[in-house]
Write a protein that holds these residues in place. Structure first.
Motif, mmCIF file in Angstrom:
data_model
loop_
_atom_site.group_PDB
_atom_site.id
_atom_site.type_symbol
_atom_site.label_atom_id
_atom_site.label_comp_id
_atom_site.label_asym_id
_atom_site.label_seq_id
_atom_site.Cartn_x
_atom_site.Cartn_y
_atom_site.Cartn_z
ATOM 1 N N GLY A 195 0.791 -1.224 0.000
ATOM 2 C CA GLY A 195 0.000 0.000 0.000
ATOM 3 C C GLY A 195 0.824 1.275 0.000
ATOM 4 O O GLY A 195 0.274 2.370 -0.129
ATOM 5 N N GLY A 196 2.163 1.158 0.163
ATOM 6 C CA GLY A 196 3.042 2.320 0.069
ATOM 7 C C GLY A 196 3.024 3.246 1.261
ATOM 8 O O GLY A 196 3.235 4.453 1.116
ATOM 9 N N ALA A 197 2.815 2.687 2.467
ATOM 10 C CA ALA A 197 2.839 3.532 3.675
ATOM 11 C C ALA A 197 4.187 4.215 3.843
ATOM 12 O O ALA A 197 4.270 5.336 4.353
ATOM 13 C CB ALA A 197 2.516 2.692 4.911
ATOM 14 N N ARG A 198 5.261 3.566 3.404
ATOM 15 C CA ARG A 198 6.616 4.117 3.552
ATOM 16 C C ARG A 198 6.749 5.445 2.807
ATOM 17 O O ARG A 198 7.416 6.376 3.278
ATOM 18 C CB ARG A 198 7.650 3.106 3.040
ATOM 19 C CG ARG A 198 7.512 2.797 1.557
ATOM 20 C CD ARG A 198 8.306 1.556 1.139
ATOM 21 N NE ARG A 198 8.190 1.298 -0.295
ATOM 22 C CZ ARG A 198 7.160 0.678 -0.856
ATOM 23 N NH1 ARG A 198 6.144 0.286 -0.113
ATOM 24 N NH2 ARG A 198 7.146 0.458 -2.163
ATOM 25 N N ASP A 199 6.108 5.540 1.626
ATOM 26 C CA ASP A 199 6.240 6.746 0.812
ATOM 27 C C ASP A 199 5.401 7.901 1.338
ATOM 28 O O ASP A 199 5.611 9.044 0.943
ATOM 29 C CB ASP A 199 5.851 6.443 -0.642
ATOM 30 C CG ASP A 199 6.821 5.461 -1.287
ATOM 31 O OD1 ASP A 199 8.024 5.576 -1.025
ATOM 32 O OD2 ASP A 199 6.366 4.577 -2.038
ATOM 33 N N ARG A 200 4.467 7.593 2.208
ATOM 34 C CA ARG A 200 3.708 8.670 2.849
ATOM 35 C C ARG A 200 4.453 9.232 4.048
ATOM 36 O O ARG A 200 4.220 10.373 4.447
ATOM 37 C CB ARG A 200 2.323 8.161 3.260
ATOM 38 C CG ARG A 200 1.432 7.836 2.067
ATOM 39 C CD ARG A 200 0.002 7.549 2.480
ATOM 40 N NE ARG A 200 -0.141 6.284 3.175
ATOM 41 C CZ ARG A 200 -0.304 5.112 2.576
ATOM 42 N NH1 ARG A 200 -0.323 5.046 1.241
ATOM 43 N NH2 ARG A 200 -0.450 4.007 3.274
ATOM 44 N N GLU A 201 5.343 8.432 4.618
ATOM 45 C CA GLU A 201 6.119 8.910 5.761
ATOM 46 C C GLU A 201 7.364 9.664 5.306
ATOM 47 O O GLU A 201 7.735 10.679 5.907
ATOM 48 C CB GLU A 201 6.513 7.743 6.671
ATOM 49 C CG GLU A 201 7.112 8.191 7.988
ATOM 50 C CD GLU A 201 7.287 7.053 8.979
ATOM 51 O OE1 GLU A 201 7.236 7.333 10.186
ATOM 52 O OE2 GLU A 201 7.491 5.903 8.556
ATOM 53 N N VAL A 202 8.006 9.185 4.254
ATOM 54 C CA VAL A 202 9.179 9.856 3.676
ATOM 55 C C VAL A 202 8.964 9.964 2.173
ATOM 56 O O VAL A 202 8.953 8.960 1.466
ATOM 57 C CB VAL A 202 10.484 9.087 3.977
ATOM 58 C CG1 VAL A 202 11.657 9.690 3.192
ATOM 59 C CG2 VAL A 202 10.792 9.097 5.465
ATOM 60 N N VAL A 203 8.777 11.187 1.709
ATOM 61 C CA VAL A 203 8.549 11.415 0.281
ATOM 62 C C VAL A 203 9.885 11.434 -0.445
ATOM 63 O O VAL A 203 10.839 12.085 -0.008
ATOM 64 C CB VAL A 203 7.791 12.738 0.065
ATOM 65 C CG1 VAL A 203 7.604 13.011 -1.426
ATOM 66 C CG2 VAL A 203 6.442 12.698 0.776
ATOM 67 N N ASP A 204 9.958 10.709 -1.555
ATOM 68 C CA ASP A 204 11.202 10.676 -2.318
ATOM 69 C C ASP A 204 11.464 12.047 -2.940
ATOM 70 O O ASP A 204 10.558 12.657 -3.527
ATOM 71 C CB ASP A 204 11.112 9.620 -3.422
ATOM 72 C CG ASP A 204 12.460 9.353 -4.050
ATOM 73 O OD1 ASP A 204 13.249 8.609 -3.455
ATOM 74 O OD2 ASP A 204 12.731 9.894 -5.141
#
Length: 266
Positions: free
Chosen positions: A246-255
């Motif tokens: 679900g991409g929770a990681r990308d909501r915490e740290v935006v590339d």
């Protein structure tokens, strides 16, 4: 198979900043053996599960309540409160906490900003930070590295740093250890003679100058600073398709290379 019928795979996108953070968090539990991993936050949680699926299979995962769970979250055992406290006070737990403030010796604040008697902002409170830091290894995760977090002096000590633990004597240093601090810019440890914070690795795309600008105290920087290690193809597959589809990681740290909201299609 002829060239005409050969199946061509679409190359995987390169690792994002959040995925380097996941790898850096996972490495905190490398070679820990059978200890209770207690990650706080999406990226540390993904990292702990990645570590258990790959290089630290003996890790114990919990649902945060009263159960030990497997890789899919299925309960595997009961973890009563007394047993949890036994693991904590005996060094058999490795927690990765957050921090509203951190200083150069690893003292952490999650309680308040400003004078304790009349704070400008009330935060979580001290909670279990002193017990965590004095009784089991404690790492930290900071999703936004800035001078507001990395300060010369914390407004209140919640998690105990190396200087204060040493001043308290052997009873405070027996299990005290801060293996690493992971942020969206890099990885830090305390492998210096005076146990002050050291830059251990940079996430790709980050410079030493950027880290120094974002840190409110003098940081020890070696002559050669490596980059945070690359994830393997298996690790990327596990992160993207199994652990965090679900991409929770990308909501915490935006590339940093990702388009901002409203810029897609420009």
């Amino acid at each position: 198979m002829s060239p005409e019928t050969a199946v061509t795979r679409t190359p995987s996108p390169p690792p994002t900043r959040s995925e380097y953070c996941v790898i850096a968090c996972a490495e905190a539990w490398r070679d820990n053996g059978e200890v209770l991993a207690s990650p706080m936050g999406p990226i540390p949680s993904i990292g702990a599960r990645l570590a258990k699926r790959t290089f630290s299979p003996d890790l114990l995962l919990t649902d945060g309540e009263a159960m030990l769970v497997g890789l899919d979250g299925t309960p595997e055992g009961w973890l009563p409160y007394r047993q949890h406290l036994t693991m904590v006070t005996g060094g058999r737990r490795h927690v990765m906490m957050g921090a509203s403030q951190l200083d150069r010796y690893g003292n952490q604040n999650i309680s308040c900003i400003g004078d304790w008697s009349r704070p400008g902002r009330q935060l979580l409170g001290v909670r279990g930070a002193p017990v965590n830091t004095l009784n089991n290894p404690t790492s930290y995760w900071v999703p936004k590295h800035s001078p507001r977090v990395f300060v010369a002096h914390v407004d209140m000590v919640c998690g105990v740093g190396y200087d204060r633990a040493a001043a308290a004597g052997p009873s405070a240093t027996r299990f005290h250890r801060i293996p690493r601090v992971v942020t969206d810019l890099g990885v830090f440890d305390f492998a210096t003679p005076d146990r002050s914070m050291r830059l251990a690795s940079l996430h790709p795309g980050v410079t030493v100058e950027r880290v120094r600008e974002a840190t409110g105290f003098e940081l020890y920087v070696p002559d050669e600073v490596p980059y945070t290690r690359e994830p393997t193809s298996l690790e990327l597959e596990l992160i993207r398709e199994v652990i965090d589809p679900g991409g929770a990681r990308d909501r915490e740290v935006v590339d940093p290379g990702a388009p901002r909201v409203g810029e897609v299609g420009r």
